[in-house]
Write a protein that holds these residues in place. Structure first.
Motif, PDB file in Angstrom:
ATOM      1  N   VAL A 107     115.977  16.554  38.173  1.00 58.20           N
ATOM      2  CA  VAL A 107     115.865  18.014  38.105  1.00 58.20           C
ATOM      3  C   VAL A 107     114.711  18.544  38.966  1.00 58.20           C
ATOM      4  O   VAL A 107     114.758  19.681  39.434  1.00 58.20           O
ATOM      5  N   HIS A 108     113.711  17.725  39.197  1.00 58.10           N
ATOM      6  CA  HIS A 108     112.541  18.175  39.972  1.00 58.10           C
ATOM      7  C   HIS A 108     112.830  18.252  41.466  1.00 58.10           C
ATOM      8  O   HIS A 108     112.063  18.859  42.216  1.00 58.10           O
ATOM      9  N   ALA A 109     113.920  17.626  41.883  1.00 58.38           N
ATOM     10  CA  ALA A 109     114.308  17.696  43.299  1.00 58.38           C
ATOM     11  C   ALA A 109     115.368  18.778  43.526  1.00 58.38           C
ATOM     12  O   ALA A 109     115.912  18.887  44.619  1.00 58.38           O
ATOM     13  N   ARG A 110     115.644  19.548  42.462  1.00 55.08           N
ATOM     14  CA  ARG A 110     116.687  20.572  42.559  1.00 55.08           C
ATOM     15  C   ARG A 110     116.063  21.977  42.509  1.00 55.08           C
ATOM     16  O   ARG A 110     114.884  22.135  42.816  1.00 55.08           O
ATOM     17  N   GLU A 111     116.850  22.964  42.127  1.00 52.70           N
ATOM     18  CA  GLU A 111     116.365  24.350  42.147  1.00 52.70           C
ATOM     19  C   GLU A 111     115.127  24.510  41.269  1.00 52.70           C
ATOM     20  O   GLU A 111     114.983  23.845  40.253  1.00 52.70           O
ATOM     21  N   GLU A 112     114.297  25.467  41.648  1.00 50.60           N
ATOM     22  CA  GLU A 112     113.047  25.749  40.929  1.00 50.60           C
ATOM     23  C   GLU A 112     113.281  25.967  39.431  1.00 50.60           C
ATOM     24  O   GLU A 112     112.511  25.493  38.593  1.00 50.60           O
ATOM     25  N   PHE A 113     114.360  26.677  39.074  1.00 46.18           N
ATOM     26  CA  PHE A 113     114.570  27.005  37.652  1.00 46.18           C
ATOM     27  C   PHE A 113     114.838  25.761  36.814  1.00 46.18           C
ATOM     28  O   PHE A 113     114.737  25.806  35.587  1.00 46.18           O
ATOM     29  N   ARG A 114     115.155  24.631  37.455  1.00 47.54           N
ATOM     30  CA  ARG A 114     115.379  23.382  36.702  1.00 47.54           C
ATOM     31  C   ARG A 114     114.083  22.594  36.510  1.00 47.54           C
ATOM     32  O   ARG A 114     114.073  21.560  35.861  1.00 47.54           O
ATOM     33  N   HIS A 115     112.994  23.061  37.080  1.00 41.21           N
ATOM     34  CA  HIS A 115     111.737  22.295  37.002  1.00 41.21           C
ATOM     35  C   HIS A 115     111.046  22.464  35.665  1.00 41.21           C
ATOM     36  O   HIS A 115     110.241  21.625  35.275  1.00 41.21           O
ATOM     37  N   HIS A 116     111.332  23.584  34.985  1.00 43.59           N
ATOM     38  CA  HIS A 116     110.688  23.799  33.678  1.00 43.59           C
ATOM     39  C   HIS A 116     111.621  23.394  32.542  1.00 43.59           C
ATOM     40  O   HIS A 116     112.803  23.729  32.534  1.00 43.59           O
ATOM     41  N   SER A 117     111.049  22.663  31.581  1.00 45.87           N
ATOM     42  CA  SER A 117     111.810  22.269  30.384  1.00 45.87           C
ATOM     43  C   SER A 117     111.069  22.736  29.143  1.00 45.87           C
ATOM     44  O   SER A 117     109.881  22.459  28.985  1.00 45.87           O
ATOM     45  N   PHE A 118     111.793  23.411  28.239  1.00 45.51           N
ATOM     46  CA  PHE A 118     111.213  23.764  26.938  1.00 45.51           C
ATOM     47  C   PHE A 118     111.116  22.546  26.028  1.00 45.51           C
ATOM     48  O   PHE A 118     110.382  22.562  25.042  1.00 45.51           O
ATOM     49  N   VAL A 119     111.857  21.504  26.349  1.00 47.58           N
ATOM     50  CA  VAL A 119     111.938  20.311  25.486  1.00 47.58           C
ATOM     51  C   VAL A 119     110.826  19.303  25.798  1.00 47.58           C
ATOM     52  O   VAL A 119     110.276  18.673  24.892  1.00 47.58           O
ATOM     53  N   SER A 120     110.477  19.158  27.073  1.00 43.13           N
ATOM     54  CA  SER A 120     109.538  18.090  27.474  1.00 43.13           C
ATOM     55  C   SER A 120     108.240  18.056  26.673  1.00 43.13           C
ATOM     56  O   SER A 120     107.765  16.965  26.328  1.00 43.13           O
ATOM     57  N   PRO A 121     107.631  19.206  26.329  1.00 45.25           N
ATOM     58  CA  PRO A 121     106.349  19.132  25.602  1.00 45.25           C
ATOM     59  C   PRO A 121     106.461  18.497  24.223  1.00 45.25           C
ATOM     60  O   PRO A 121     105.446  18.017  23.701  1.00 45.25           O
ATOM     61  N   ILE A 122     107.654  18.498  23.630  1.00 47.80           N
ATOM     62  CA  ILE A 122     107.782  17.891  22.298  1.00 47.80           C
ATOM     63  C   ILE A 122     108.512  16.541  22.372  1.00 47.80           C
ATOM     64  O   ILE A 122     108.764  15.909  21.349  1.00 47.80           O
ATOM     65  N   ALA A 123     108.836  16.086  23.585  1.00 46.43           N
ATOM     66  CA  ALA A 123     109.543  14.813  23.744  1.00 46.43           C
ATOM     67  C   ALA A 123     108.551  13.648  23.808  1.00 46.43           C
ATOM     68  O   ALA A 123     107.443  13.787  24.326  1.00 46.43           O
ATOM     69  N   THR A 124     108.970  12.513  23.278  1.00 48.79           N
ATOM     70  CA  THR A 124     108.188  11.284  23.431  1.00 48.79           C
ATOM     71  C   THR A 124     108.271  10.795  24.870  1.00 48.79           C
ATOM     72  O   THR A 124     107.290  10.289  25.415  1.00 48.79           O
ATOM     73  N   ALA A 125     109.426  10.938  25.481  1.00 50.04           N
ATOM     74  CA  ALA A 125     109.631  10.474  26.852  1.00 50.04           C
ATOM     75  C   ALA A 125     110.669  11.356  27.533  1.00 50.04           C
ATOM     76  O   ALA A 125     111.523  11.961  26.875  1.00 50.04           O
ATOM     77  N   VAL A 126     110.586  11.396  28.859  1.00 49.25           N
ATOM     78  CA  VAL A 126     111.514  12.190  29.669  1.00 49.25           C
ATOM     79  C   VAL A 126     112.031  11.303  30.796  1.00 49.25           C
ATOM     80  O   VAL A 126     111.239  10.646  31.482  1.00 49.25           O
ATOM     81  N   ILE A 127     113.341  11.279  30.954  1.00 48.07           N
ATOM     82  CA  ILE A 127     113.967  10.462  31.999  1.00 48.07           C
ATOM     83  C   ILE A 127     114.816  11.385  32.867  1.00 48.07           C
ATOM     84  O   ILE A 127     115.627  12.153  32.347  1.00 48.07           O
ATOM     85  N   ALA A 128     114.632  11.311  34.174  1.00 49.81           N
ATOM     86  CA  ALA A 128     115.428  12.144  35.087  1.00 49.81           C
ATOM     87  C   ALA A 128     115.733  11.358  36.344  1.00 49.81           C
ATOM     88  O   ALA A 128     114.868  10.642  36.862  1.00 49.81           O
ATOM     89  N   GLY A 129     116.972  11.477  36.804  1.00 53.66           N
ATOM     90  CA  GLY A 129     117.323  10.930  38.107  1.00 53.66           C
ATOM     91  C   GLY A 129     117.841   9.509  38.105  1.00 53.66           C
ATOM     92  O   GLY A 129     118.121   8.957  39.176  1.00 53.66           O
TER      93      GLY A 129
END
Ligand code: DHK
Length: 146
Positions: A107-129
């Protein structure tokens, strides 16, 4: 992982269209293939999964509420709700279990609006790509963590 309860795998809006939807972004695997991959990965560790997909934010939130006391962890690809939903983020803390946020694409290599996640701050881990292998990586992590 000491907790032997099933892992809940949640998929949000439009992920029922995997395999058909923008294969150049999301690959050729279908949602059934993803569920099968999750089952096989969990099974290697003697664990089970429960799976739920909905295009409706409310239905996903209702299912998260049911996870409290029932499942040991949540692997979630929230789809577009990642970038829009405070309500989803609020729901995900209710079961008080580890949350792994998965995105098939980077998501970080895509459109700007996909760079922010409301979920990431409460996630134990984040996997993308990692493509759909991200789901397997999430389950491996949950199975092997202390
Ligand atoms: C899936 C979606 O449906 C998008 O809305 C996200 C995510 C990215 C994925 O990469 O799996 O922006």
């Amino acid at each position: 992982m000491a907790d032997r309860r099933p892992i809940l795998v949640l998929n949000g809006p439009n992920l029922n269209m995997l395999g058909t939807r923008q294969p150049e972004v999301y690959g050729s695997a279908t949602l059934d293939d993803v569920i099968d991959l999750c089952k096989r990965t969990a099974g290697k560790h003697g664990l089970a999964i429960e799976h739920f997909q909905s295009n409706s934010e409310g239905a996903i939130i209702d299912r998260i509420h049911q996870a409290r006391g029932r499942e040991s962890a949540i692997v979630i690809n929230p789809g577009g709700l990642t970038h829009t939903s405070v309500a989803l983020r609020d729901a995900l803390v209710i079961p008080e279990v580890p949350i792994v946020e998965v995105h098939i694409s980077n998501v970080h290599a895509r459109e700007e609006f996909r760079h922010h996640s409301f979920v990431s701050p409460i996630a134990t881990a984040v996997i993308a790509g990692l493509g759909v292998q991200g789901y397997a990586a999430a389950i491996e992590f949950l199975a092997l963590r202390d």
